[in-house]
Design a protein around this motif. Structure first.
Motif, PDB file in Angstrom:
ATOM      1  N   LYS A  31       8.313   4.902  -7.080  1.00 54.96           N
ATOM      2  CA  LYS A  31       9.538   5.703  -7.265  1.00 54.96           C
ATOM      3  C   LYS A  31      10.245   5.906  -5.933  1.00 54.96           C
ATOM      4  O   LYS A  31      11.465   5.977  -5.863  1.00 54.96           O
ATOM      5  CB  LYS A  31       9.184   7.083  -7.821  1.00 54.96           C
ATOM      6  N   LEU A  32       9.452   6.027  -4.885  1.00 53.13           N
ATOM      7  CA  LEU A  32      10.029   6.261  -3.564  1.00 53.13           C
ATOM      8  C   LEU A  32      10.588   4.986  -2.948  1.00 53.13           C
ATOM      9  O   LEU A  32      11.314   5.039  -1.962  1.00 53.13           O
ATOM     10  CB  LEU A  32       8.966   6.863  -2.645  1.00 53.13           C
TER      11      LEU A  32
ATOM     12  N   PRO B 153       6.155  -4.897  -8.548  1.00 51.44           N
ATOM     13  CA  PRO B 153       6.721  -5.892  -7.630  1.00 51.44           C
ATOM     14  C   PRO B 153       5.664  -6.528  -6.729  1.00 51.44           C
ATOM     15  O   PRO B 153       5.836  -7.661  -6.276  1.00 51.44           O
ATOM     16  CB  PRO B 153       7.750  -5.097  -6.817  1.00 51.44           C
ATOM     17  N   LEU B 359      13.822   1.615 -10.892  1.00 53.04           N
ATOM     18  CA  LEU B 359      13.047   2.839 -11.113  1.00 53.04           C
ATOM     19  C   LEU B 359      12.987   3.734  -9.879  1.00 53.04           C
ATOM     20  O   LEU B 359      12.435   4.825  -9.923  1.00 53.04           O
ATOM     21  CB  LEU B 359      11.617   2.490 -11.565  1.00 53.04           C
ATOM     22  N   GLN B 360      13.570   3.262  -8.772  1.00 50.54           N
ATOM     23  CA  GLN B 360      13.485   4.045  -7.538  1.00 50.54           C
ATOM     24  C   GLN B 360      14.414   5.242  -7.525  1.00 50.54           C
ATOM     25  O   GLN B 360      15.501   5.200  -8.074  1.00 50.54           O
ATOM     26  CB  GLN B 360      13.834   3.165  -6.339  1.00 50.54           C
ATOM     27  N   LEU B 361      13.986   6.293  -6.839  1.00 46.72           N
ATOM     28  CA  LEU B 361      14.807   7.501  -6.755  1.00 46.72           C
ATOM     29  C   LEU B 361      16.000   7.313  -5.839  1.00 46.72           C
ATOM     30  O   LEU B 361      17.074   7.851  -6.074  1.00 46.72           O
ATOM     31  CB  LEU B 361      13.960   8.660  -6.218  1.00 46.72           C
ATOM     32  N   LEU B 365      14.341   5.837   1.964  1.00 46.29           N
ATOM     33  CA  LEU B 365      13.038   6.447   1.752  1.00 46.29           C
ATOM     34  C   LEU B 365      13.027   7.938   2.084  1.00 46.29           C
ATOM     35  O   LEU B 365      12.400   8.741   1.387  1.00 46.29           O
ATOM     36  CB  LEU B 365      11.969   5.685   2.548  1.00 46.29           C
ATOM     37  N   GLU B 366      13.732   8.336   3.140  1.00 49.00           N
ATOM     38  CA  GLU B 366      13.778   9.764   3.505  1.00 49.00           C
ATOM     39  C   GLU B 366      14.408  10.578   2.376  1.00 49.00           C
ATOM     40  O   GLU B 366      13.901  11.618   1.985  1.00 49.00           O
ATOM     41  CB  GLU B 366      14.600   9.958   4.789  1.00 49.00           C
ATOM     42  N   ALA B 368      14.698   9.669  -0.704  1.00 46.99           N
ATOM     43  CA  ALA B 368      13.828   9.580  -1.874  1.00 46.99           C
ATOM     44  C   ALA B 368      12.712  10.612  -1.788  1.00 46.99           C
ATOM     45  O   ALA B 368      12.363  11.259  -2.775  1.00 46.99           O
ATOM     46  CB  ALA B 368      13.266   8.169  -2.002  1.00 46.99           C
ATOM     47  N   LEU B 369      12.157  10.779  -0.573  1.00 51.00           N
ATOM     48  CA  LEU B 369      11.099  11.779  -0.385  1.00 51.00           C
ATOM     49  C   LEU B 369      11.603  13.177  -0.718  1.00 51.00           C
ATOM     50  O   LEU B 369      10.924  13.950  -1.400  1.00 51.00           O
ATOM     51  CB  LEU B 369      10.593  11.747   1.063  1.00 51.00           C
ATOM     52  N   TYR B 372      11.930  13.493  -4.332  1.00 50.06           N
ATOM     53  CA  TYR B 372      10.630  13.543  -4.988  1.00 50.06           C
ATOM     54  C   TYR B 372      10.025  14.943  -4.898  1.00 50.06           C
ATOM     55  O   TYR B 372       9.433  15.441  -5.847  1.00 50.06           O
ATOM     56  CB  TYR B 372       9.663  12.519  -4.383  1.00 50.06           C
ATOM     57  N   GLU B 373      10.203  15.535  -3.729  1.00 48.11           N
ATOM     58  CA  GLU B 373       9.689  16.896  -3.546  1.00 48.11           C
ATOM     59  C   GLU B 373      10.333  17.850  -4.539  1.00 48.11           C
ATOM     60  O   GLU B 373       9.666  18.680  -5.160  1.00 48.11           O
ATOM     61  CB  GLU B 373      10.033  17.339  -2.123  1.00 48.11           C
ATOM     62  N   GLU B 376       9.005  17.234  -8.028  1.00 52.13           N
ATOM     63  CA  GLU B 376       7.691  17.854  -8.231  1.00 52.13           C
ATOM     64  C   GLU B 376       7.831  19.342  -8.516  1.00 52.13           C
ATOM     65  O   GLU B 376       7.161  19.894  -9.389  1.00 52.13           O
ATOM     66  CB  GLU B 376       6.823  17.659  -6.978  1.00 52.13           C
ATOM     67  N   GLU B 400      13.236  14.299 -13.282  1.00 56.64           N
ATOM     68  CA  GLU B 400      13.864  13.209 -12.545  1.00 56.64           C
ATOM     69  C   GLU B 400      15.368  13.143 -12.845  1.00 56.64           C
ATOM     70  O   GLU B 400      16.187  12.946 -11.947  1.00 56.64           O
ATOM     71  CB  GLU B 400      13.182  11.890 -12.905  1.00 56.64           C
TER      72      GLU B 400
END
Ligand SMILES: Nc1ncnc2c1ncn2[C@@H]1O[C@H](COP(=O)(O)OP(=O)(O)OP(=O)(O)O)[C@@H](O)[C@H]1O
Ligand code: SF4
Ligand SMILES: [Mg+2]
Lengths: 151, 434
Positions: A31-32, B153, B359-361, B365-366, B368-369, B372-373, B376, B400
Motif C-alpha cells: 500500500k505504501l 509485483p 493499490l498504492q496510497l 513514500l513519505e 503514503a506513510l 497510512y498512519e 490506522e 482508506e
C-alpha cells in the motif's frame, strides 16, 4: 516523521493462521508503494520468523516499524529459547516436531533464509525465557549481497 | 473516452446490495448513492462480480458480429473452451466448420498456439538462468497477470515471458492468411471467440508486446446459438475439408481445463490452482518462498479453468466431460522439446511488464506513510463489523477511502447511530430515550 507502527499477535501451534502477521505487513508495504523486491525480502524473512514462533515457541507477537527508507521487524516469543544459535543457523538443522514436518516445515531452512533476506539480523535468545529476532530490511539496497550460504 | 475495461454495471438493475463489493479480489467496487461503482484502475476483469450479482446488474461489454463487416478477410480463433460447449454428436471438425459458417472466411485453433507456448515454456524451464525466478507462473490467464502486477509485483520475474496462446495463434493466423490470400494484413480481421471478458481487455491493452494481433473479441455465449444453427445444417463439403485438416494435438486442447497446461509440460513438479481467491493464496505462498519443490505453477482465475469462464454456456461439469471427448479423440501432440528454442525465440515478450500501482496510497513514500498512519487511526475508531453498509467492503477499506478523500466517517452507519444517540441524549429530557 513518526514511523508507521503495526502490531500483530502470533498464536502458538496454530498452523492455519500462521502467516497472517507477515501477510499484514506485506499488505502495508505494498500500500505504501515500497519497491517490490524489498517487500518480498521483508515478507519472506518475517514469514519464516513468524512460523518459527508458531512451531518452536508457542507463539508470541510481532512489532513492525515502517520508515521511509526501511522496515524494522521484531518477532518476540516466550518459548524455550535457542541453546546453540550457531547450530540453529546452519542449513538443514531442525528440531521441528512431526506435526510441523507433515505441514512441509522442518527443512532447517528458515533461519538461513531470514539471514539471506535481511540487511541486518539480531537474535536475542535466552534458554527458558524466549527469543526475539530483529530483522531490518532497507528499501533500496545499493549492491547485491555477498553469495548466501547456499553458494 | 475509450472504455478500458470489459466488465460493466447496469445502474438500473443495481439495487446497491453488498454482494459484489465483498467478492472483488482487489476491493475495486464501492456502493455510493445506492449504486455500485467499479474503480477502473483496480479492475482485473475477473468477472467475479458478474458471477455473484443476484440482480444481473454486471455484464461484460464484448464485440458483436457486426464488427466482422469492417474487414475483407475474417478469421475466427476457436479456443479449447469452445469445444467444451458441444456434446455428441458434434466433433471438433464439425464445430470448426460450423463456426466458420457463422460468418468467417477461416478458423484457427488456439490449441495450436497453446502447443507452441508449451514448447517455449519448456525451453524456459530448462534454461539454467531461470533458477533465480522459480517457479514459473503461467501468464496465459490475463487476470492472473494483472493480479501479479497489482498485488504481487515481486513475482513479475516469475511470469512465463511469452505470448498467450490467443496472441500466438492470432499472429500466425494473420501472417499465413496474408501470404495465402494476398490481402493486406491490416484488412484481415482476427476474432477470438472468448470464454471471458478478460481476454477482450487483454486484446485492447496487450501485455508484453506493443500491439495485439486480435482485432475483436466475441463472447462464446454470443457465438454459441449461431454455431448450433450451423451445426444443424452442416455443409458436407466444409465438414470434409476440416476432417482432412491436421488439427491441433491433445496437449493444446487440454489447456481448456485447469491442469492441462501443466500436463502438457510433462513435469510432475507442478501445481495447478483455479479460482481467483485460491490463486491469491498460492501467490502468497510463492512470495514467501514456501513452494520449494515446484517449478511450474498454472493459475487460472476461473474455477475449472477457461471452461469455467463467465461467458460460456455449458456449466463447467458438463464442459469438462465434453472437453475430455475432444482431448481423447485428438492426435498426440508432437514432442514439445523439438521446437522449444525456436518457439521461445518467436513468442518471447518484447516489452517488460511494469508493476501496477493502483493499490498504492500515494506515489510519494513519505506522503503514503502519513496517509497510512491516519488510516490506522481511523480504522481503530471504526466498529470493525465489516458490515459493508457504508458501501466499502470492510472497515479498513472505508478508512482508506476516508484518507483518500472519497468518503467520510459519517458514511459508517454504526458510528452515525452512535453519534445520533449522543445528540439525542444531550438534547432529550430526562429518561426521554430508550
Ligand atoms: N523461536 C524459536 N524458539 C526456539 N527454537 C527455535 C526458534 N526458531 C528456531 N529455533 C530452532 O532452530 C532450528 C532451526 O530453525 P529454522 O527456522 O532454520 O528451521 P526449521 O524451523 O526447523 O525448519 P524450516 O524453517 O525449514 O521449516 C529449529 O528447528 C529450532 O530448533
Ligand atoms: S481462466 Fe480463462 S476464462 Fe477465466 S479469466 Fe482466465 S483466461 Fe479467462
Ligand atoms: Mg523455521
Amino acid at each position: 516523521m513518526l514511523p508507521v507502527h503495526l502490531q500483530f499477535p502470533i498464536r502458538g501451534g496454530d498452523f492455519h493462521s500462521a502467516g497472517e502477521a507477515s501477510s499484514g505487513m506485506k499488505k502495508a508495504l505494498s500500500k505504501l508503494g515500497v519497491d517490490p523486491s524489498a517487500v518480498k525480502r521483508a515478507s519472506v524473512a518475517m514469514y519464516e520468523a513468524e512460523i518459527n514462533a508458531v512451531i518452536h515457541a508457542g507463539g508470541g507477537e510481532a512489532d513492525v516499524e515502517i520508515f521511509a527508507d526501511r522496515v524494522s521487524i521484531v518477532i518476540r516469543d516466550h518459548g524455550p529459547g535457542i541453546p546453540d544459535v550457531g547450530l540453529a543457523m546452519q542449513e538443514g538443522w531442525s528440531t521441528a516436531p512431526d506435526a510441523a514436518r507433515e505441514m512441509g516445515f522442518g527443512a532447517g531452512m528458515g533461519l538461513p533464509n531470514i539471514q539471506r533476506n535481511a540487511d541486518d539480523l539480531t537474535i536475542d535468545t535466552r534458554v527458558g525465557e524466549g527469543t526475539a529476532l530483529t530483522i531490518l530490511v532497507r528499501f533500496h539496497r545499493p549492491a547485491p549481497t555477498a553469495p548466501g550460504p547456499e553458494a | 473516452m475509450e472504455l478500458r475495461h470489459s466488465v460493466r454495471l447496469d445502474r438500473d438493475k443495481c439495487v446497491g446490495c453488498t454482494n459484489c463489493i465483498k467478492r472483488c479480489p482487489t476491493e475495486a467496487i464501492r456502493v455510493r448513492d445506492g449504486k455500485a461503482r467499479i474503480a477502473e484502475p483496480r479492475c482485473l476483469d475477473c468477472g467475479e462480480c458478474i458471477r455473484i450479482c443476484p440482480h444481473h446488474a454486471k455484464s461484460a461489454t464484448m464485440d458483436g458480429y457486426d464488427v466482422l463487416s469492417r474487414y475483407d478477410y475474417r478469421i475466427a480463433l476457436a479456443s479449447p473452451s469452445l469445444y467444451a460447449q458441444f456434446g455428441p454428436p458434434a466433433t471438433r471438425a464439425m464445430i470448426l466448420a460450423a463456426l466458420r459458417a457463422t460468418g468467417f472466411d477461416d478458423v484457427r485453433e488456439v490449441a495450436a498456439g497453446a502447443e507452441s507456448v508449451t514448447s517455449a515454456t519448456l525451453a524456459e524451464l530448462l534454461d539454467p538462468d531461470r533458477a533465480t525466478a522459480l517457479p514459473l507462473i503461467s501468464s496465459a490467464c490475463p487476470v492472473v497477470v494483472r493480479l501479479v502486477q497489482m498485488r504481487f509485483p515481486g513475482l513479475i520475474p516469475n511470469l512465463v515471458p511469452f505470448d498467450s496462446p490467443m496472441e500466438a495463434t492470432a499472429t500466425v493466423a494473420r501472417r499465413e492468411a496474408a501470404a495465402a490470400t494476398g490481402h493486406d494484413p491490416s484488412r484481415i480481421g482476427v476474432f477470438f471467440i472468448s470464454p471471458c471478458p478478460a481476454k477482450r481487455t487483454a486484446a485492447r491493452q496487450p501485455y508484453g508486446r506493443e500491439r495485439t494481433d486480435v482485432d475483436a473479441v466475441i463472447a462464446i455465449a454470443d457465438a454459441y446459438p449461431r454455431i448450433l444453427a450451423c451445426l444443424e445444417k452442416m455443409d458436407p463439403v466444409a465438414l470434409h475439408e476440416f476432417e482432412a485438416r491436421t488439427l491441433a494435438g491433445r496437449d493444446g486442447i487440454r489447456w481448456g481445463n485447469i491442469g492441462g497446461e501443466s500436463l502438457a509440460l510433462g513435469t510432475e513438479r507442478f501445481l495447478a490452482v483455479d479460482g481467483i481467491h485460491s490463486v491469491i493464496e498460492i501467490l502468497e505462498e510463492i512470495e514467501n518462498e514456501r513452494l520449494r519443490d515446484v517449478v511450474f505453477v498454472e493459475a487460472n482465475s476461473c474455477i475449472g479453468g477457461c471452461i469455467g469462464g463467465v461467458l460460456v454456456v455449458a456449466n463447467r461439469f458438463t464442459a469438462r466431460t465434453r472437453l475430455k471427448r475432444s482431448i481423447e479423440s485428438a492426435a498426440v501432440s508432437p514432442p514439445a522439446h523439438d521446437v522449444a528454442r525456436e518457439a521461445a525465440r518467436l513468442l518471447r515478450w518484447t516489452l517488460p511488464l511494469a508493476p501496477n500501482p493502483a493499490l498504492q496510497l500515494d506515489a510519494d513514500l513519505e506522503l503514503a506513510l502519513a496517509k497510512y498512519e491516519r488510516l490506522e487511526r481511523i480504522a481503530k475508531e471504526l466498529p470493525g463489523l465489516d458490515c459493508g453498509a457504508c458501501g466499502a467492503p470492510d472497515c479498513r477499506a472505508l478508512a482508506e477511502d476516508i484518507v483518500n478523500g472519497e468518503a467520510t466517517e459519517q458514511d459508517c452507519i454504526v458510528r452515525l447511530r452512535e453519534q445520533l444517540r449522543g445528540t439525542l441524549e444531550t438534547t432529550a429530557p430526562e429518561g426521554g430515550v430508550d
